[in-house]
Design an enzyme around this catalytic site. Structure first.
Site, mmCIF file in Angstrom:
data_model
loop_
_atom_site.group_PDB
_atom_site.id
_atom_site.type_symbol
_atom_site.label_atom_id
_atom_site.label_comp_id
_atom_site.label_asym_id
_atom_site.label_seq_id
_atom_site.Cartn_x
_atom_site.Cartn_y
_atom_site.Cartn_z
ATOM 1 N N HIS A 61 36.114 37.965 37.445
ATOM 2 C CA HIS A 61 36.147 37.233 38.654
ATOM 3 C C HIS A 61 37.427 37.534 39.332
ATOM 4 O O HIS A 61 38.270 38.468 39.035
ATOM 5 C CB HIS A 61 36.165 35.671 37.874
ATOM 6 C CG HIS A 61 37.443 35.263 37.163
ATOM 7 N ND1 HIS A 61 37.698 35.766 35.974
ATOM 8 C CD2 HIS A 61 38.776 34.724 37.486
ATOM 9 C CE1 HIS A 61 38.706 35.372 35.565
ATOM 10 N NE2 HIS A 61 39.380 34.758 36.483
ATOM 11 N N HIS A 63 40.407 35.825 40.202
ATOM 12 C CA HIS A 63 42.090 35.373 39.982
ATOM 13 C C HIS A 63 42.724 36.618 39.747
ATOM 14 O O HIS A 63 42.467 37.662 39.367
ATOM 15 C CB HIS A 63 41.806 34.491 39.053
ATOM 16 C CG HIS A 63 41.328 33.019 39.298
ATOM 17 N ND1 HIS A 63 40.802 32.190 38.359
ATOM 18 C CD2 HIS A 63 40.907 32.614 40.604
ATOM 19 C CE1 HIS A 63 40.129 31.097 38.691
ATOM 20 N NE2 HIS A 63 40.257 31.388 40.192
ATOM 21 N N ASP A 65 45.374 37.284 38.020
ATOM 22 C CA ASP A 65 45.540 37.896 36.762
ATOM 23 C C ASP A 65 44.485 38.777 36.215
ATOM 24 O O ASP A 65 44.846 39.329 34.991
ATOM 25 C CB ASP A 65 45.829 36.728 35.713
ATOM 26 C CG ASP A 65 44.709 35.595 35.415
ATOM 27 O OD1 ASP A 65 44.308 35.230 36.562
ATOM 28 O OD2 ASP A 65 44.463 35.223 34.655
ATOM 29 N N HIS A 66 43.455 38.882 36.925
ATOM 30 C CA HIS A 66 42.336 39.905 36.585
ATOM 31 C C HIS A 66 42.153 40.780 37.419
ATOM 32 O O HIS A 66 41.409 41.786 36.898
ATOM 33 C CB HIS A 66 41.194 39.086 36.333
ATOM 34 C CG HIS A 66 41.135 38.009 35.090
ATOM 35 N ND1 HIS A 66 40.415 38.007 33.838
ATOM 36 C CD2 HIS A 66 41.659 36.917 35.250
ATOM 37 C CE1 HIS A 66 40.627 37.286 33.163
ATOM 38 N NE2 HIS A 66 41.570 36.164 33.881
ATOM 39 N N HIS A 139 33.300 29.414 34.842
ATOM 40 C CA HIS A 139 34.748 29.385 35.056
ATOM 41 C C HIS A 139 34.981 28.420 36.429
ATOM 42 O O HIS A 139 33.972 27.865 36.993
ATOM 43 C CB HIS A 139 35.244 30.683 35.150
ATOM 44 C CG HIS A 139 36.868 30.734 35.320
ATOM 45 N ND1 HIS A 139 37.713 29.760 34.530
ATOM 46 C CD2 HIS A 139 37.847 31.516 36.074
ATOM 47 C CE1 HIS A 139 38.932 30.263 34.999
ATOM 48 N NE2 HIS A 139 39.000 31.263 35.645
ATOM 49 N N ASP A 210 37.184 34.704 31.645
ATOM 50 C CA ASP A 210 37.390 33.207 31.648
ATOM 51 C C ASP A 210 35.993 32.564 31.505
ATOM 52 O O ASP A 210 35.465 32.583 32.655
ATOM 53 C CB ASP A 210 38.438 33.114 32.851
ATOM 54 C CG ASP A 210 39.679 33.413 32.713
ATOM 55 O OD1 ASP A 210 40.023 34.287 31.816
ATOM 56 O OD2 ASP A 210 40.698 33.295 33.589
ATOM 57 N N HIS A 268 43.334 35.846 26.351
ATOM 58 C CA HIS A 268 43.830 34.870 27.553
ATOM 59 C C HIS A 268 44.495 33.753 26.804
ATOM 60 O O HIS A 268 44.302 32.634 27.371
ATOM 61 C CB HIS A 268 42.429 34.361 28.344
ATOM 62 C CG HIS A 268 42.951 34.040 29.571
ATOM 63 N ND1 HIS A 268 43.073 32.901 29.900
ATOM 64 C CD2 HIS A 268 42.871 34.751 30.792
ATOM 65 C CE1 HIS A 268 43.468 32.808 31.517
ATOM 66 N NE2 HIS A 268 43.111 34.065 31.845
#
Length: 308
Positions: A61, A63, A65-66, A139, A210, A268
């Protein structure tokens, strides 16, 4: 035939001194992939000596942090005169955003970069003896998970039975094991079915990114040899997990149990557990298989189901 994962980043949205944002390096023989690419993924690859020969990056996805590690990776490969093509797989609707992220800072690169959208249920990468499939996750934004699924392997060759049938030791053994019949000197034909056992299952590696507990995740993880599942929170933070589209360790354990997974990696991990993930570990105690809290730098080899 090696199938192993190295955890490059195991933190939640906020990194800690021990945990980088999300990324998992996967090696299967000569093939190498990344699942997600959080900030500083390239440095983690250097630190843990995974090598840089990655052909595909599978993004769960959008976001930060990914994905914030993508621009650095793509342009470092360019600085290193990469010529091999790179494919970045992203959820539907994310292609333009990822293209902007990757190329806005450094411009074009000198090797082919293909960004393709992954539809849940689709095979997103095919190989002679395995494939990578996308599956639906739950998510707070468009998201998918990925399952690396190996083909079944040839059954075991029964040498004793072959010799009983008069097959001479030598090339005819290999011919039979490869699925072809052989003719003996007296004209007798021996078929593979007489000396080769049932097909043996390959391995399955599942990475959720996530997610909340979700039926499609359970389906994708059925009989998985390793399920890497979101376990952002300990069990006493279940309301917070639901609010943010994440899972507790106990929920991850429940998914693994329902799926019949053999091993569960919890990842995570929220920064609130920095320095002590014991609550995460304890939260998954209901899972009967092997369960562990992943940490940066951990390499886990996935054995064949019949390795014993």
């Amino acid at each position: 035939m090696t199938l192993e994962v190295t955890f490059l980043g195991t933190s939640g949205a906020v990194p800690t001194t021990e945990r980088n944002p999300s990324s998992v390096f996967v090696r299967r023989n000569g093939d190498a992939f990344l699942f997600d690419a959080g900030e500083a993924t390239q440095r983690q690859m250097m630190r843990y000596k995974t090598g840089f020969g990655v052909s595909d990056v599978f993004i769960t996805h959008g976001h930060g942090d990914h994905v914030f590690g993508l621009p650095g990776l793509v342009h470092t490969w360019d600085f290193n005169d990469r010529t091999d093509p790179l494919t970045i797989h992203v959820p539907r609707g994310l292609r333009g955003d990822i293209e902007d992220l990757v190329f806005s800072a450094g411009g074009d690169v000198g090797y082919p970069v293909r960004i393709t959208e992954a539809t849940p249920g689709a095979v997103v990468r095919s190989h002679d003896d395995y494939e990578v499939r996308a599956f639906e996750t739950a998510h707070s934004t468009a998201s998918v998970g990925y399952a690396l699924v190996e083909d079944d392997r040839t059954g075991r060759f029964d040498r004793a039975r072959a010799e009983e049938l008069g097959v001479p030791v030598g090339p005819k053994f290999s011919t039979l094991h490869d699925g072809q019949p052989v003719e003996l000197d007296d004209g007798t034909v021996v078929s593979p079915e007489q000396v080769v056992g049932d097909p043996r299952p390959g391995r399955t590696l599942v990475y959720t990114g996530d997610t909340r507990p979700h039926d499609p995740v359970v389906s994708a993880a059925e009989d998985a040899d390793l399920l890497i599942h979101d376990a952002t929170f300990a069990n006493d933070a279940s309301e917070r997990a639901a609010e943010t589209g994440h899972s507790t360790a106990g929920e991850a354990a429940d998914v693994a149990t329902e799926a019949g997974a053999k091993a569960l990696a919890l990842t995570h991990v929220s920064s609130r557990y920095a320095g002590d993930a014991s609550e995460i570990s304890a939260g998954a105690s209901g899972f009967d298989g092997e369960a562990f809290v992943a940490h940066d730098g951990l390499t886990h080899e996935i054995p064949f189901p019949d390795a014993d």
